[in-house]
Design an enzyme around this catalytic site. Structure first.
Site, PDB file in Angstrom:
ATOM      1  N   ARG A 159       0.821  -1.227   0.000  1.00  0.00           N
ATOM      2  CA  ARG A 159       0.000   0.000   0.000  1.00  0.00           C
ATOM      3  C   ARG A 159       0.849   1.268   0.000  1.00  0.00           C
ATOM      4  O   ARG A 159       0.643   2.176  -0.790  1.00  0.00           O
ATOM      5  CB  ARG A 159      -0.878   0.044   1.251  1.00  0.00           C
ATOM      6  CG  ARG A 159      -2.066  -0.850   1.231  1.00  0.00           C
ATOM      7  CD  ARG A 159      -2.941  -0.506   2.437  1.00  0.00           C
ATOM      8  NE  ARG A 159      -3.948  -1.523   2.640  1.00  0.00           N
ATOM      9  CZ  ARG A 159      -3.724  -2.655   3.299  1.00  0.00           C
ATOM     10  NH1 ARG A 159      -2.530  -2.909   3.811  1.00  0.00           N
ATOM     11  NH2 ARG A 159      -4.682  -3.543   3.429  1.00  0.00           N
ATOM     12  N   ILE A 160       1.801   1.331   0.947  1.00  0.00           N
ATOM     13  CA  ILE A 160       2.575   2.573   1.088  1.00  0.00           C
ATOM     14  C   ILE A 160       3.535   2.732  -0.084  1.00  0.00           C
ATOM     15  O   ILE A 160       3.660   3.818  -0.661  1.00  0.00           O
ATOM     16  CB  ILE A 160       3.313   2.606   2.454  1.00  0.00           C
ATOM     17  CG1 ILE A 160       2.293   2.566   3.598  1.00  0.00           C
ATOM     18  CG2 ILE A 160       4.185   3.861   2.564  1.00  0.00           C
ATOM     19  CD1 ILE A 160       2.897   2.404   4.993  1.00  0.00           C
ATOM     20  N   ARG A 181       8.481  -9.369  -2.853  1.00  0.00           N
ATOM     21  CA  ARG A 181       8.570 -10.824  -2.725  1.00  0.00           C
ATOM     22  C   ARG A 181       7.813 -11.511  -3.854  1.00  0.00           C
ATOM     23  O   ARG A 181       8.231 -12.519  -4.387  1.00  0.00           O
ATOM     24  CB  ARG A 181       7.945 -11.272  -1.393  1.00  0.00           C
ATOM     25  CG  ARG A 181       8.902 -11.289  -0.236  1.00  0.00           C
ATOM     26  CD  ARG A 181       8.135 -11.542   1.015  1.00  0.00           C
ATOM     27  NE  ARG A 181       6.970 -10.653   1.077  1.00  0.00           N
ATOM     28  CZ  ARG A 181       6.032 -10.698   2.010  1.00  0.00           C
ATOM     29  NH1 ARG A 181       6.082 -11.601   2.945  1.00  0.00           N
ATOM     30  NH2 ARG A 181       5.022  -9.848   2.004  1.00  0.00           N
ATOM     31  N   THR A 240      11.438   4.928   5.412  1.00  0.00           N
ATOM     32  CA  THR A 240      10.313   5.233   6.299  1.00  0.00           C
ATOM     33  C   THR A 240       9.676   3.923   6.775  1.00  0.00           C
ATOM     34  O   THR A 240       8.554   3.936   7.282  1.00  0.00           O
ATOM     35  CB  THR A 240       9.226   6.074   5.577  1.00  0.00           C
ATOM     36  OG1 THR A 240       8.845   5.387   4.381  1.00  0.00           O
ATOM     37  CG2 THR A 240       9.706   7.474   5.241  1.00  0.00           C
ATOM     38  N   ARG A 242      11.241   0.399   8.548  1.00  0.00           N
ATOM     39  CA  ARG A 242      11.712   0.070   9.885  1.00  0.00           C
ATOM     40  C   ARG A 242      13.235   0.178   9.883  1.00  0.00           C
ATOM     41  O   ARG A 242      13.894  -0.176   8.892  1.00  0.00           O
ATOM     42  CB  ARG A 242      11.293  -1.345  10.293  1.00  0.00           C
ATOM     43  CG  ARG A 242       9.847  -1.474  10.733  1.00  0.00           C
ATOM     44  CD  ARG A 242       9.576  -0.756  12.055  1.00  0.00           C
ATOM     45  NE  ARG A 242       8.218  -0.956  12.534  1.00  0.00           N
ATOM     46  CZ  ARG A 242       7.227  -0.068  12.382  1.00  0.00           C
ATOM     47  NH1 ARG A 242       7.437   1.080  11.760  1.00  0.00           N
ATOM     48  NH2 ARG A 242       6.029  -0.325  12.882  1.00  0.00           N
ATOM     49  N   GLU A 271      16.134   2.966  17.639  1.00  0.00           N
ATOM     50  CA  GLU A 271      15.459   4.205  18.014  1.00  0.00           C
ATOM     51  C   GLU A 271      14.874   4.128  19.431  1.00  0.00           C
ATOM     52  O   GLU A 271      14.461   3.060  19.854  1.00  0.00           O
ATOM     53  CB  GLU A 271      14.389   4.596  16.974  1.00  0.00           C
ATOM     54  CG  GLU A 271      13.287   3.605  16.740  1.00  0.00           C
ATOM     55  CD  GLU A 271      12.328   4.077  15.630  1.00  0.00           C
ATOM     56  OE1 GLU A 271      12.735   4.087  14.456  1.00  0.00           O
ATOM     57  OE2 GLU A 271      11.182   4.415  15.952  1.00  0.00           O
ATOM     58  N   HIS A 289      10.713   9.437  13.427  1.00  0.00           N
ATOM     59  CA  HIS A 289       9.607   8.495  13.194  1.00  0.00           C
ATOM     60  C   HIS A 289       8.258   9.226  13.101  1.00  0.00           C
ATOM     61  O   HIS A 289       7.360   8.995  13.924  1.00  0.00           O
ATOM     62  CB  HIS A 289       9.570   7.407  14.284  1.00  0.00           C
ATOM     63  CG  HIS A 289       8.886   6.146  13.834  1.00  0.00           C
ATOM     64  ND1 HIS A 289       9.255   4.893  14.244  1.00  0.00           N
ATOM     65  CD2 HIS A 289       7.832   5.942  12.998  1.00  0.00           C
ATOM     66  CE1 HIS A 289       8.465   3.977  13.698  1.00  0.00           C
ATOM     67  NE2 HIS A 289       7.583   4.605  12.935  1.00  0.00           N
ATOM     68  N   GLY A 291       6.314   9.287  10.239  1.00  0.00           N
ATOM     69  CA  GLY A 291       5.546   8.835   9.071  1.00  0.00           C
ATOM     70  C   GLY A 291       4.045   9.026   9.188  1.00  0.00           C
ATOM     71  O   GLY A 291       3.399   9.580   8.304  1.00  0.00           O
TER      72      GLY A 291
HETATM   73  C1  DGY Z   1       3.363   2.009  11.912  1.00  0.00           C
HETATM   74  O1  DGY Z   1       2.146   2.094  11.991  1.00  0.00           O
HETATM   75  O2  DGY Z   1       3.922   0.961  11.612  1.00  0.00           O
HETATM   76  C2  DGY Z   1       4.147   3.242  12.188  1.00  0.00           C
HETATM   77  O3  DGY Z   1       5.500   3.063  11.967  1.00  0.00           O
HETATM   78  C3  DGY Z   1       3.915   3.703  13.592  1.00  0.00           C
HETATM   79  O4  DGY Z   1       3.982   2.614  14.422  1.00  0.00           O
END
Ligand code: DGY
Length: 323
Positions: A159-160, A181, A240, A242, A271, A289, A291
């Site tokens: 999605r992102i 993948r 953005t 992990r 972090e 963090h 996002g």
């Molecule tokens: C997520 O929703 O995964 C964001 O990084 C905040 O936790």
């Protein structure tokens, strides 16, 4: 006494979300917003029907194995759920839900913010001006890298990743390469002309690489000394997703040695700690963090968690069950 399900919320949430939770459940909020210890989290599992944790709460096998145990659902406030030991949740008969969709646009916006900021030296320029070092416009001052028409490699076209690709392709005329993948069905991405590559091909051909894969044992240090070396000279890395997808020490080396031109980071391996060398690098834009950090999105995320709890306690399938 109440027979409403007892819910423990680990951090402050936006007020409309806390109100919704309190209206539906016997809810324990965290007014002080101090992170809970492992013992406190285990105590929540012992005493509450549900726990609503966030990315910073380590919901480990020990926490989930608390004995006696009352919790039947962990409704994560966040889409990424690598903070939860899903196998242990399953083993203990505890359902796990997340909040997909709610944060897609805002996270994609932030990835573009980082991409544009590193390319156009926005962080560096702002520091320069605030320090009183700007002596005025001149043709060779702080020249950055053009974004329009360049190639963007997306690692993880979910999605992102797709939302970033859409912004980049339609807004900035960028060519989109992707590594995933599994191939993404063409009807989902027909407007993007996105080309499926191997990771190696993507890294060699992209001017910008943006990470959007989940944190899993397979993606840990996907960007490491070897793969960073494969990146196109002069290219930029955006993360953005992990922190542990990138070997931060190797990234420092790649930046210091000029293997890549810069990086835009919103997430970090340890972090809130950030590898100190990064703090001194002008070609790196560092955000804490952020996002999903908009009012609208954080409320929407919370309401997804509420909807998951509501469905679960009604005996219906929670819409965002991941385990
Ligand atoms: C997520 O929703 O995964 C964001 O990084 C905040 O936790």
């Amino acid at each position: 006494m109440t027979d409403r399900p007892r819910v423990v919320v680990t951090r402050r949430l936006p007020k409309p979300v806390e109100d919704a939770l309190s209206a539906l459940f016997d809810t324990q909020l965290n007014a002080d917003d101090v992170a809970m210890s492992a013992e406190e989290l285990a105590g929540a599992v012992r005493s509450a029907d549900a726990v609503v944790p966030t990315v910073t709460d380590k919901v480990t096998a020990e926490v989930l194995g608390a004995d006696p145990r009352r919790t039947r659902i962990v409704a994560n406030f966040g889409v990424g759920y690598n903070n939860i030991d899903v196998a242990a949740a399953k083993a203990n008969g505890i359902a796990v839900t997340n909040t997909p969709g709610a944060l897609t646009d805002c996270t994609a916006d932030l990835a573009m913010t980082l991409l544009l900021s590193v390319a156009r030296r926005a962080g560096e320029g702002e520091r320069h001006l605030r320090a009183g070092d700007w002596s005025g416009w001149r043709p060779t001052h702080m020249m950055g890298t053009k974004v329009t028409g360049k190639t963007l490699g997306i690692v993880g076209l979910g999605r992102i990743g797709q939302a970033v690709a859409r912004r980049a392709h339609h807004g900035f005329g960028m060519r989109i390469l992707y590594f995933n993948r599994t191939p993404v069905p063409q009807d989902q991405i027909a407007d993007l002309g996105a080309e499926l590559c191997t990771l190696e091909e993507l890294l060699a051909a992209s001017d910008f690489v943006s990470l959007h894969c989940p944190s899993t044992p397979e993606t840990r240090h996907l960007l490491n000394p070897d793969t960073l070396r494969m990146m196109k000279p002069g290219s930029f890395l955006i993360n953005t997703a992990r922190g542990d997808v990138v070997d931060e020490a190797a990234l420092v080396q790649a930046l210091a040695g000029g293997t890549i031109a810069g990086a835009g980071l919103d997430v970090y391996e340890g972090e809130p700690a950030v590898t100190p060398e990064l703090l001194g690098m002008d070609n790196v834009v560092l955000l804490p963090h952020l996002g999903s950090a908009t009012n609208e999105t954080r409320i929407a995320m919370g309401m997804r968690a509420v909807a998951n709890l509501e469905a679960f306690f009604k005996g219906d399938p929670p819409p965002d069950r991941v385990a």
